[in-house]
Design an enzyme around this catalytic site. Structure first.
Site, PDB file in Angstrom:
ATOM      1  CE  LYS A 169       2.309   0.902  -0.304  1.00 13.13           C
ATOM      2  NZ  LYS A 169       2.956   2.185   0.092  1.00 13.13           N
ATOM      3  CD  GLU A 203      -3.728   4.257   5.005  1.00 13.80           C
ATOM      4  OE1 GLU A 203      -3.749   5.359   5.605  1.00 13.80           O
ATOM      5  OE2 GLU A 203      -2.748   3.498   5.009  1.00 13.80           O
ATOM      6  N   GLY A 206      -2.067   0.164  -1.627  1.00 16.08           N
ATOM      7  CA  GLY A 206      -1.817  -1.223  -1.250  1.00 16.08           C
ATOM      8  C   GLY A 206      -3.090  -2.039  -1.168  1.00 16.08           C
ATOM      9  CD  GLU A 244      11.625 -10.462   4.388  1.00 14.34           C
ATOM     10  OE1 GLU A 244      11.562 -10.459   5.647  1.00 14.34           O
ATOM     11  OE2 GLU A 244      12.079  -9.533   3.739  1.00 14.34           O
ATOM     12  CB  CYS A 278      12.998  -8.469   8.818  1.00 11.45           C
ATOM     13  SG  CYS A 278      13.710  -8.661   7.167  1.00 11.45           S
ATOM     14  CD  GLU A 378      10.659  -7.196  13.069  1.00 16.09           C
ATOM     15  OE1 GLU A 378      11.584  -7.591  12.353  1.00 16.09           O
ATOM     16  OE2 GLU A 378       9.492  -7.059  12.658  1.00 16.09           O
TER      17      GLU A 378
END
Length: 471
Positions: A169, A203, A206, A244, A278, A378
């Site tokens: 996905k 939603e 996934g 991750e 990230c 973040e």
């Protein structure tokens, strides 16, 4: 205007049962590029069924056969290099520089998987027993938009090497990039059902992947918040998970470092992939008595940063992927101002002449305390926070004072000292005097930066179940 109205299941491009379209918008101009027809729960179940059926035979393939498939994929991708780069620039807003590097990383994923297959032993002797490392089953691969095809190649190559089948996905925002990689995978001639790709919302698609009992493992890259949702659902059927997740990477410049080299490198670490990474080094830790020198070097270094059209080869920072992401970054810049941090460069608003796209002024804050939100959360944009320290011990303490632990950076003219500091930082990877990628070394996070590791032997074994035969 392009319409993508097919998903890929059991070796065929098919029309999904879903009826909802998602608009694809250029980050550079905010003009509509096209639309993608999204799959639904029924499509996802069909893809999982195809992968489950294919696993029965693919799990029994030889190492030679798997290497052949990986080589075929690599060959197919190589032929369309310019398309991969241009599509990523158009759809995602990745700079030409970043898109080119991303393409190289895609190819290296297959090289690394082949290298593993040439060296890894799937049968081991432990104690007096034989241990067989067996394919885990159907793998659900769920990935974000900031390096979509790179993540597909990295995860799928490992799954194939392990003898697993997959349901992927991708982000619905990456549909044009997904179409391109799907065509290459199809051309490579893998057996039907080994990989299946369903465009759709998290939603819906996934969620089905996360709860479906026929999925044995999930490999997810994305935000920590979404990762928590996935793992809560996955535990009901005891799925194995590799997550991750987010990061707030510290970059410690020790007092003996060559600051004229370390500061430009720190800017590059903070603004890589336009800050939408990230692993971006968004907390810069410098000695308190070096702050004025650091500020001067940053002012000089940032003059070389070019914000603009990602097609231009000189551009170093492109647009944010969406209006929503642009607004998120703007909100955090305002939070930094409200918290009392001082803007050294950048700030609110768009750069002159770039008002139509989702462009952010690359921003550097000074007078930042590590408990401020801009130092703890973040941001996922080109925003760097400078934090001062007085001693090496304090620098390590500040670096570790975060809920994250994905990557870190250390600079010093003394290699032994840098190694000692790096060894004390709680992060899955620590870069010493550079920014490099080792595709055979494990990658993943401490704390809320994730669970498990990708790449190399450790990454491969996350797709395998050990079976002990005791005689």
């Amino acid at each position: 205007m392009k319409t993508i109205d097919k998903i890929y299941i059991n070796g065929e491009f098919i029309t999904p049962k879903g009826t909802e379209y998602f608009d694809l918008i250029s980050p550079t101009t905010n003009e509509k590029l096209g639309k993608v027809l999204l799959g639904n729960q029924e499509d996802t179940k069909k893809a999982i069924d195809a992968a489950k059926t294919a696993f029965k035979t693919f799990s029994k393939t030889t190492i030679t056969e798997r290497i052949h498939y990986l080589q075929n994929i690599q060959t197919s991708i190589k032929k369309r290099k310019e398309e991969f780069i241009s599509t990523m620039i158009e759809e995602y807003g990745g700079t030409s520089q970043f898109a080119t590097i991303s393409f190289d990383y895609m190819l290296k994923s297959f090289e690394s998987a082949i290298q593993l297959l040439n060296t890894y032993s799937f049968n081991k002797i432990m104690g007096e027993s034989e241990v067989q490392m067996t394919p885990i089953g159907v793998v659900g691969i769920i990935i974000p938009w900031n390096s979509s095809n790179g993540f597909i190649c990295g995860k799928l190559s490992t799954a194939i090497a392990a003898g697993c089948t997959a349901v992927i996905k991708p982000s619905e925002m990456s549909a044009q990039q997904t179409q391109l990689i799907t065509e290459c995978l199809h051309e490579a001639g893998l057996p039907k059902g080994v990989f299946n790709i369903v465009n759709g919302l998290g939603e819906i698609v996934g969620a089905e992947i996360s709860r479906n009992p026929d999925v044995a493992k999930i490999s997810f890259t994305g935000s920590t918040a979404v990762g928590k949702i996935i793992v809560k659902e996955a535990v009901n059927t005891m799925k194995r998970v590799t997550l991750e997740l987010g990061g707030k990477s510290p970059n410690i410049i020790l007092d003996d470092a060559n600051f004229s080299e370390a500061i430009p490198r720190a800017i590059a670490a903070a603004y890589m992939n336009s800050g939408q990474a990230c692993i971006a080094g968004t907390r810069l830790l410098v000695p308190e008595d070096k702050l004025e020198e650091v500020k001067s070097l940053i002012n000089n270094s940032t003059q070389n940063i070019v914000v603009g059209d990602p097609k231009n080869t000189t551009t170093t920072v492109g647009p944010m992927v969406s209006i929503k992401q642009y607004e998120r970054v703007q909100n955090y810049i305002q939070i930094g101002i409200n918290e009392g941090a001082e803007i050294l460069i950048g700030g609110l608003g768009k750069p002159n002449g770039l008002e139509n796209g989702n462009f952010v002024k690359p921003t550097v804050f000074v007078n930042v305390k590590n408990n401020m939100r801009i130092a703890q959360e973040e941001i996922f944009g080109p925003v760097l926070s400078i934090i001062t320290y007085q001693t090496e011990e304090e620098a390590i303490k500040i670096a570790n004072d975060t809920t994250y632990g994905l990557q870190a950076y250390v600079s010093s003219s003394d290699e032994k000292r840098a190694h000692n500091v790096a060894s004390q930082i709680n992060a899955g990877r620590v870069q010493i005097n550079g920014i490099k990628h080792d595709p055979m070394a494990p990658f993943g996070g401490f704390k809320q930066s994730g669970i498990g590791r990708e790449f190399g032997t450790i990454g491969l074994e996350a797709y395998l179940e050990p079976k002990a035969l005791i005689r």
